[in-house]
Design a protein around this motif. Structure first.
Motif, mmCIF file in Angstrom:
data_model
loop_
_atom_site.group_PDB
_atom_site.id
_atom_site.type_symbol
_atom_site.label_atom_id
_atom_site.label_comp_id
_atom_site.label_asym_id
_atom_site.label_seq_id
_atom_site.Cartn_x
_atom_site.Cartn_y
_atom_site.Cartn_z
ATOM 1 N N GLY A 85 0.809 -1.207 0.000
ATOM 2 C CA GLY A 85 0.000 0.000 0.000
ATOM 3 C C GLY A 85 0.843 1.257 0.000
ATOM 4 N N ARG A 86 0.153 2.397 0.198
ATOM 5 C CA ARG A 86 0.818 3.700 0.207
ATOM 6 C C ARG A 86 0.890 4.210 1.642
ATOM 7 N N ILE A 87 2.042 4.774 1.999
ATOM 8 C CA ILE A 87 2.223 5.317 3.341
ATOM 9 C C ILE A 87 1.487 6.643 3.446
ATOM 10 N N VAL A 88 0.605 6.742 4.461
ATOM 11 C CA VAL A 88 -0.203 7.951 4.630
ATOM 12 C C VAL A 88 0.120 8.682 5.924
ATOM 13 N N LYS A 108 2.139 4.451 8.829
ATOM 14 C CA LYS A 108 0.821 3.844 8.614
ATOM 15 C C LYS A 108 0.524 3.796 7.127
ATOM 16 N N ILE A 109 0.101 2.601 6.674
ATOM 17 C CA ILE A 109 -0.254 2.382 5.270
ATOM 18 C C ILE A 109 -1.747 2.631 5.106
ATOM 19 N N ASP A 110 -2.137 3.184 3.956
ATOM 20 C CA ASP A 110 -3.540 3.506 3.692
ATOM 21 C C ASP A 110 -4.425 2.302 4.011
ATOM 22 N N PRO A 111 -5.351 2.422 4.980
ATOM 23 C CA PRO A 111 -6.144 1.261 5.416
ATOM 24 C C PRO A 111 -7.463 1.080 4.666
ATOM 25 N N ALA A 112 -7.786 1.964 3.716
ATOM 26 C CA ALA A 112 -9.135 1.951 3.112
ATOM 27 C C ALA A 112 -9.467 0.600 2.501
ATOM 28 N N ASP A 113 -8.604 0.057 1.668
ATOM 29 C CA ASP A 113 -8.881 -1.227 1.023
ATOM 30 C C ASP A 113 -9.052 -2.338 2.053
ATOM 31 N N PHE A 114 -8.275 -2.279 3.092
ATOM 32 C CA PHE A 114 -8.321 -3.337 4.102
ATOM 33 C C PHE A 114 -9.582 -3.213 4.970
ATOM 34 N N GLU A 115 -10.051 -1.971 5.186
ATOM 35 C CA GLU A 115 -11.313 -1.782 5.914
ATOM 36 C C GLU A 115 -12.479 -2.316 5.098
ATOM 37 N N ASN A 116 -12.445 -2.080 3.778
ATOM 38 C CA ASN A 116 -13.504 -2.620 2.915
ATOM 39 C C ASN A 116 -13.492 -4.144 2.943
#
Length: 403
Positions: A85-88, A108-116
């Motif tokens: 992922g991308r570091i945010v 922290k890596i972008d969690p959006a995909d993992f939350e979905n």
């Protein structure tokens, strides 16, 4: 006439020669009779060699075993992400030289995909549970119908009538959905890259917005609670080193960095292990030394810091030697001999050397308690020659002055 004149000349010549010889004899006699005569003194004073001495005594001494070693961290890791992922987010202490604590989120890596994905797995689990409930209802209906039938259909047919295979499949679907949900939650948790131990950051390899995967190196971290020193020592001295038993500390070690620290500055460490292989280049034994709080973070006073990769001197306190003499190594002469002063005479004695460290030689035999060892370097050495000390010379001079 000519013959007479010739005879007179010959006689005259002989007389002149005779006079010269007589005169010469008289001169020699006068010189010999007037030459001063050397007189022998009643006594001749023989001068003893002036030396410096030190008194020696038997005792218990701790040899110092010195070695050279390199500093390395007891905990040294390259931190990699466990998801892509991308570091945010980046912690403010995420800089080379920064200090971080165990459990602290470094990036922290972008969690959006993992939350979905977690939501999808939660839905899948809910559906699997619903299907299990439906199957349980069908099984209950089938069980009542079987009981109303009142016939024995055999084990296999009964299992099919009661829908047991369908029930097993429904329950397995629930477990699978639960497992997938747990994995999704775990991957979401892994979007936060956490520091595994109290550490210092040595290098940083990513920034805000960097795209990373599981092969990307984020940073190099070293633990700050303990550093190791791999020191090399002579193999013959290993038996004099106290290695720790379980739950105990080994021999005390004083660590110095003479090229970087002020004179007298040192750090204390302890022997941890004997490494079971010799150094490939020097063929010396390798000893693992532990230094706690190497950066002095837990201390109020200022202490020198150990740096990873630096070369330091390690002085290991050896096991005690009982009932030996300890002398400076310079006082041990060629062939392991010592020069002693006994009754004003030089005595050359063979010494039985137990051990030598960088500064001292430890001797079991060859001397006696309260002997005086000659510390001066003498140009002429012979057993039994007269020697004296400066104190004795001053005492003799005082006695002569009184006389």
């Amino acid at each position: 006439m000519a013959d007479e004149n010739s005879k007179k000349k010959t006689v005259s010549s002989i007389l002149i020669i005779a006079v010269i010889i007589v005169a010469a004899l008289i001169v020699v006699f006068v010189i010999n009779s007037t030459e001063p005569t050397a007189q022998r003194e009643a006594a001749t004073k023989k001068t003893a060699m002036l030396v410096e001495v030190e008194q020696v005594r038997r005792g218990t001494y701790f040899p110092k075993i010195e070695g050279l070693g390199s500093v390395e961290a007891a905990e040294d890791i390259t931190l990699n992400p466990r998801v892509d992922g991308r570091i945010v987010e980046v912690d403010e202490n995420f800089i080379p030289g920064g200090f971080v604590e165990a459990g602290q989120i470094l990036v922290k890596i972008d969690p959006a995909d993992f939350e979905n994905n977690v939501q999808q797995m939660e839905s899948a689990l809910a559906q699997a549970r619903s299907e299990l409930d439906v199957e349980l209802g069908r099984r209950n209906v089938a069980k009542k119908e079987y009981e109303m039938l009142g016939r024995d259909l055999g084990v296999e047919n009964k299992s099919l009538v009661l829908r047991e295979p369908q029930l097993v499949a429904a329950r397995a679907a629930v477990k699978s959905a639960q497992s997938m949900l747990n994995q999704a939650k775990l991957e979401l948790e892994r979007t936060s890259v956490v520091v595994p131990f109290d550490a210092q950051i040595l290098s940083r390899d990513v920034n805000l917005g960097s795209e990373v995967d599981t092969n990307t190196e984020i940073a190099r971290l070293v633990g700050v609670n303990e550093y190791w020193i791999i020191a090399t020592v002579p193999l013959s001295l290993v038996e004099r080193i106290e290695f720790p038993k379980t739950g105990e500390r080994g021999a005390e070690v004083m660590v110095r960095n003479r090229s970087a620290w002020p004179d007298g500055e040192m750090r204390q460490g302890y022997v941890k292990r004997l490494i079971g292989a010799l150094d490939n280049q020097t063929r010396l034994a390798r000893v693992l030394i532990s230094v706690e709080d190497p950066l002095g973070l837990e201390r109020e006073d200022d202490v020198p810091q150990l740096l990873v990769g630096s070369i330091v001197q390690a002085e290991i306190k050896g096991e005690p030697l009982d009932g030996v003499f300890r002398i400076n190594r310079d006082y041990l002469r060629e062939g392991d001999r010592v020069w002693l002063k006994r009754d004003g005479k030089l005595v050359i004695s063979d010494a039985r050397v137990v051990l030598k460290d960088k500064e001292y030689a430890y001797i079991a035999d060859g001397m006696q308690d309260d002997d005086f060892i000659v510390t001066s370097n003498l140009s002429t050495v012979a057993e039994g020659v007269d020697i004296r000390t400066e104190d004795e010379e001053q005492s003799d001079e005082a006695e002569e002055a009184q006389e």
